[in-house]
Motif scaffolding. Structure first.
Motif, mmCIF file in Angstrom:
data_model
loop_
_atom_site.group_PDB
_atom_site.id
_atom_site.type_symbol
_atom_site.label_atom_id
_atom_site.label_comp_id
_atom_site.label_asym_id
_atom_site.label_seq_id
_atom_site.Cartn_x
_atom_site.Cartn_y
_atom_site.Cartn_z
ATOM 1 N N GLN A 13 0.834 -1.204 0.000
ATOM 2 C CA GLN A 13 0.000 0.000 0.000
ATOM 3 C C GLN A 13 0.872 1.258 0.000
ATOM 4 O OE1 GLN A 13 -3.720 0.445 0.585
ATOM 5 N NE2 GLN A 13 -3.665 -1.542 -0.399
ATOM 6 N N GLU A 14 1.907 1.276 0.826
ATOM 7 C CA GLU A 14 2.806 2.431 0.883
ATOM 8 C C GLU A 14 3.515 2.648 -0.455
ATOM 9 O OE1 GLU A 14 5.409 1.881 4.229
ATOM 10 O OE2 GLU A 14 3.770 2.070 5.672
ATOM 11 N N ALA A 15 3.931 1.567 -1.089
ATOM 12 C CA ALA A 15 4.600 1.687 -2.388
ATOM 13 C C ALA A 15 3.655 2.258 -3.439
ATOM 14 C CB ALA A 15 5.135 0.328 -2.833
ATOM 15 N N LEU A 16 2.414 1.800 -3.445
ATOM 16 C CA LEU A 16 1.442 2.308 -4.414
ATOM 17 C C LEU A 16 1.079 3.767 -4.127
ATOM 18 C CD1 LEU A 16 -0.820 -0.834 -4.817
ATOM 19 C CD2 LEU A 16 0.842 0.091 -6.454
ATOM 20 N N ARG A 17 1.030 4.145 -2.874
ATOM 21 C CA ARG A 17 0.803 5.564 -2.543
ATOM 22 C C ARG A 17 1.971 6.403 -3.055
ATOM 23 N NH1 ARG A 17 -3.674 5.794 0.603
ATOM 24 N NH2 ARG A 17 -4.041 4.021 1.957
ATOM 25 N N ASP A 73 -3.025 25.757 -7.467
ATOM 26 C CA ASP A 73 -2.202 25.618 -6.261
ATOM 27 C C ASP A 73 -2.033 24.177 -5.788
ATOM 28 O OD1 ASP A 73 -1.819 28.346 -6.200
ATOM 29 O OD2 ASP A 73 -3.429 28.730 -4.772
ATOM 30 N N LEU A 74 -1.757 23.276 -6.715
ATOM 31 C CA LEU A 74 -1.484 21.894 -6.334
ATOM 32 C C LEU A 74 -0.106 21.844 -5.689
ATOM 33 C CD1 LEU A 74 -2.127 18.858 -6.296
ATOM 34 C CD2 LEU A 74 -1.225 18.726 -8.628
ATOM 35 N N LYS A 75 -0.079 21.403 -4.434
ATOM 36 C CA LYS A 75 1.175 21.270 -3.694
ATOM 37 C C LYS A 75 1.221 19.859 -3.123
ATOM 38 C CE LYS A 75 1.081 26.092 -2.437
ATOM 39 N NZ LYS A 75 0.557 27.008 -1.453
ATOM 40 N N VAL A 76 2.345 19.212 -3.275
ATOM 41 C CA VAL A 76 2.492 17.830 -2.845
ATOM 42 C C VAL A 76 3.627 17.733 -1.840
ATOM 43 C CG1 VAL A 76 2.888 15.462 -3.616
ATOM 44 C CG2 VAL A 76 1.658 17.054 -5.097
ATOM 45 N N SER A 77 3.353 17.036 -0.725
ATOM 46 C CA SER A 77 4.382 16.788 0.285
ATOM 47 C C SER A 77 4.552 15.276 0.435
ATOM 48 C CB SER A 77 3.964 17.409 1.625
ATOM 49 O OG SER A 77 2.880 16.684 2.186
ATOM 50 N N GLU A 78 5.384 14.871 1.357
ATOM 51 C CA GLU A 78 5.579 13.441 1.610
ATOM 52 C C GLU A 78 4.312 12.793 2.161
ATOM 53 O OE1 GLU A 78 8.126 11.152 1.117
ATOM 54 O OE2 GLU A 78 8.793 12.757 -0.202
ATOM 55 N N THR A 79 3.489 13.562 2.865
ATOM 56 C CA THR A 79 2.337 12.974 3.546
ATOM 57 C C THR A 79 0.996 13.239 2.879
ATOM 58 O OG1 THR A 79 2.151 14.910 4.977
ATOM 59 C CG2 THR A 79 3.467 13.051 5.790
ATOM 60 N N GLY A 80 0.931 14.189 1.936
ATOM 61 C CA GLY A 80 -0.354 14.493 1.316
ATOM 62 C C GLY A 80 -0.246 15.576 0.269
ATOM 63 N N PHE A 81 -1.418 16.115 -0.112
ATOM 64 C CA PHE A 81 -1.422 17.177 -1.109
ATOM 65 C C PHE A 81 -2.512 18.193 -0.797
ATOM 66 C CE2 PHE A 81 -4.384 14.058 -2.707
ATOM 67 C CZ PHE A 81 -5.377 14.758 -3.365
ATOM 68 N N GLU A 82 -2.301 19.386 -1.319
ATOM 69 C CA GLU A 82 -3.270 20.474 -1.236
ATOM 70 C C GLU A 82 -3.660 20.823 -2.656
ATOM 71 O OE1 GLU A 82 -1.682 23.917 0.712
ATOM 72 O OE2 GLU A 82 -0.775 22.728 2.305
ATOM 73 N N ILE A 83 -4.912 21.216 -2.830
ATOM 74 C CA ILE A 83 -5.376 21.585 -4.164
ATOM 75 C C ILE A 83 -6.511 22.583 -4.034
ATOM 76 C CG2 ILE A 83 -7.026 19.679 -4.346
ATOM 77 C CD1 ILE A 83 -6.147 19.511 -7.369
ATOM 78 N N GLY A 84 -6.578 23.499 -4.993
ATOM 79 C CA GLY A 84 -7.689 24.426 -5.078
ATOM 80 C C GLY A 84 -8.650 23.969 -6.158
ATOM 81 N N LEU A 85 -9.926 23.885 -5.817
ATOM 82 C CA LEU A 85 -10.984 23.506 -6.751
ATOM 83 C C LEU A 85 -12.179 24.405 -6.503
ATOM 84 C CD1 LEU A 85 -10.859 19.617 -6.331
ATOM 85 C CD2 LEU A 85 -10.058 20.899 -8.309
ATOM 86 N N SER A 86 -13.096 24.416 -7.447
ATOM 87 C CA SER A 86 -14.302 25.215 -7.289
ATOM 88 C C SER A 86 -15.503 24.289 -7.192
ATOM 89 C CB SER A 86 -14.468 26.152 -8.479
ATOM 90 O OG SER A 86 -15.632 26.934 -8.320
ATOM 91 N N PHE A 87 -16.399 24.574 -6.243
ATOM 92 C CA PHE A 87 -17.623 23.816 -6.040
ATOM 93 C C PHE A 87 -18.782 24.794 -6.084
ATOM 94 C CE2 PHE A 87 -14.137 21.654 -4.048
ATOM 95 C CZ PHE A 87 -14.310 20.332 -4.409
ATOM 96 N N SER A 88 -19.638 24.661 -7.093
ATOM 97 C CA SER A 88 -20.765 25.587 -7.293
ATOM 98 C C SER A 88 -20.278 27.035 -7.300
ATOM 99 C CB SER A 88 -21.835 25.387 -6.225
ATOM 100 O OG SER A 88 -22.379 24.104 -6.314
ATOM 101 N N GLU A 95 -7.072 19.950 1.711
ATOM 102 C CA GLU A 95 -5.820 19.336 2.135
ATOM 103 C C GLU A 95 -6.130 17.872 2.412
ATOM 104 O OE1 GLU A 95 -3.788 21.445 5.261
ATOM 105 O OE2 GLU A 95 -4.425 23.364 4.434
ATOM 106 N N ILE A 96 -5.462 16.990 1.675
ATOM 107 C CA ILE A 96 -5.789 15.571 1.726
ATOM 108 C C ILE A 96 -4.516 14.767 1.983
ATOM 109 C CG2 ILE A 96 -6.791 13.644 0.446
ATOM 110 C CD1 ILE A 96 -8.152 15.903 -1.320
ATOM 111 N N PRO A 97 -4.439 14.090 3.125
ATOM 112 C CA PRO A 97 -3.298 13.200 3.342
ATOM 113 C C PRO A 97 -3.413 11.970 2.442
ATOM 114 C CG PRO A 97 -4.731 13.240 5.279
ATOM 115 C CD PRO A 97 -5.333 14.152 4.263
ATOM 116 N N PHE A 98 -2.302 11.453 1.994
ATOM 117 C CA PHE A 98 -2.337 10.256 1.155
ATOM 118 C C PHE A 98 -2.993 9.086 1.887
ATOM 119 C CE2 PHE A 98 1.318 12.492 -0.906
ATOM 120 C CZ PHE A 98 0.679 12.717 -2.112
ATOM 121 N N SER A 99 -2.892 9.073 3.205
ATOM 122 C CA SER A 99 -3.490 7.988 3.990
ATOM 123 C C SER A 99 -5.018 8.008 3.933
ATOM 124 C CB SER A 99 -3.029 8.066 5.443
ATOM 125 O OG SER A 99 -3.427 9.306 6.012
#
Length: 183
Positions: A13-17, A73-88, A95-99
């Motif tokens: 799982q870690e390798a695939l992440r 503003d897609l930013k990726v770190s060792e533990t996750g990523f941040e992204i800007g999106l629009s909803f309605s 901010e979403i951790p890979f876990s």
């Protein structure tokens, strides 16, 4: 059968992440190549997930985002990523951790990764504003798409792509998969 003291399941799982992390880091650096785009499904209640209270209210269990034409503003770190999106037509920072990611799917090449994820607590809510009703609407030039599903990430992505193709071709739209869910 012998007990697995090495825990190959966790190592795999870690390798695939790591594959997902490397792909997102490259996209953050150079942009999406060719017709590649991603459907990323994550558990909204997983530790470390930061979303607005209105998105948390609308998607209390999981959410699928589309990284294609309109994101920023897609930013990726060792533990996750941040992204800007629009909803309605409302810009949001996620901010979403890979876990917390349950699935990663690139329909342009039919590539899919699925992960075992456990929801172990509430997500961090970025603000405390009351959640407005979300409706399907065109996203602004710097926006994105989103959808939710209880299906496998690949099935949800295919349903979203089919729904998007069936509708009028007028730029990016927010697609809700609620109508595709079995009730």
């Amino acid at each position: 059968m012998a007990e697995d003291h090495i825990r190959y399941d966790i190592l795999a799982q870690e390798a695939l992440r790591g594959v997902m992390r490397k792909v997102l880091a490259e996209v953050a650096r150079t942009g999406l190549p060719g017709s590649h785009h991603f459907f990323i499904t994550f558990l909204t209640g997983a530790p470390g997930v930061r979303i607005s209270s209105r998105l948390r209210e609308r998607y209390p269990e999981q959410m699928t985002i589309v990284v294609q034409f309109q994101y920023w503003d897609l930013k990726v770190s060792e533990t996750g990523f941040e992204i800007g999106l629009s909803f309605s037509d409302v810009p949001e920072k996620l901010e979403i951790p890979f876990s917390a990611v349950r699935g990663f799917y690139d329909p342009s090449v039919n590539f899919e990764l699925e992960f075992d994820v456990k929801s172990e607590g509430p997500a961090v809510i970025a603000d405390q504003t009351p959640p407005p009703k979300l409706e399907a609407a065109p996203a602004p030039a710097a926006g994105g798409k989103k959808a939710e599903s209880k299906k496998k990430p690949a099935e949800a992505a295919k349903d979203a792509a089919a729904a998007a193709e069936a509708g009028p071709a007028k730029g990016a739209e927010v697609v809700s998969l609620d109508s595709f869910r079995k009730k």
